[in-house]
Design a protein around this motif. Sequence first.
Motif, PDB file in Angstrom:
ATOM      1  N   TRP A  16       0.804  -1.221   0.124  1.00 27.36           N
ATOM      2  CA  TRP A  16      -0.028  -0.024   0.047  1.00 27.36           C
ATOM      3  C   TRP A  16       0.755   1.347   0.022  1.00 27.36           C
ATOM      4  N   GLN A  17       0.166   2.357  -0.227  1.00 24.14           N
ATOM      5  CA  GLN A  17       0.723   3.818  -0.182  1.00 24.14           C
ATOM      6  C   GLN A  17       0.685   4.133   1.137  1.00 24.14           C
ATOM      7  N   TRP A  63       5.783   3.780  -0.970  1.00 21.03           N
ATOM      8  CA  TRP A  63       5.361   2.146  -1.098  1.00 21.03           C
ATOM      9  C   TRP A  63       5.898   1.468   0.107  1.00 21.03           C
ATOM     10  N   SER A  65       5.395  -2.372   1.748  1.00 22.57           N
ATOM     11  CA  SER A  65       5.076  -3.980   1.333  1.00 22.57           C
ATOM     12  C   SER A  65       5.388  -4.805   2.661  1.00 22.57           C
ATOM     13  N   PRO A  79      -7.618   3.984   5.918  1.00 21.36           N
ATOM     14  CA  PRO A  79      -7.214   4.688   4.778  1.00 21.36           C
ATOM     15  C   PRO A  79      -7.823   6.055   5.172  1.00 21.36           C
TER      16      PRO A  79
END
Length: 121
Positions: A16-17, A63, A65, A79
């Motif tokens: 995700w960002q 980024w 992970s 989010p």
Amino acid sequence: MQSIRHGLAQGQRLGWQGQAGQCVEVRRGRVEVEEILWVESQLLCVRQRLGPGSCYVLHSSGWVSVQAVSAAELSLPAPLVDCAAWRRLGRWLTGGWRGLCAGWMGAGWMGAGRGWRAHGR
């Protein structure tokens, strides 16, 4: 800040960002966090293994992970973007643009009898 729990099977990866300062919390299992950083004109990949009860705070926005070394459960920040609000804004802008174009067409902006209205719109 609200958080969302994610379950990962062994070997599964989640990306995700991320935003600087966000915390990745490992509730169960073992994971490897990978963060890409831009430091003094160089791109660096930071990796860290975490076990149950561990937290990792993101150094910068970008980024991120996470890969499960064993079956794991993570707690990640919810989010920050309200997708429904963005959809409403898009509909509003689209409707406003259509109204503006219709006004131009009605005022003869593209010439009499030309434009959308000449084609049945």
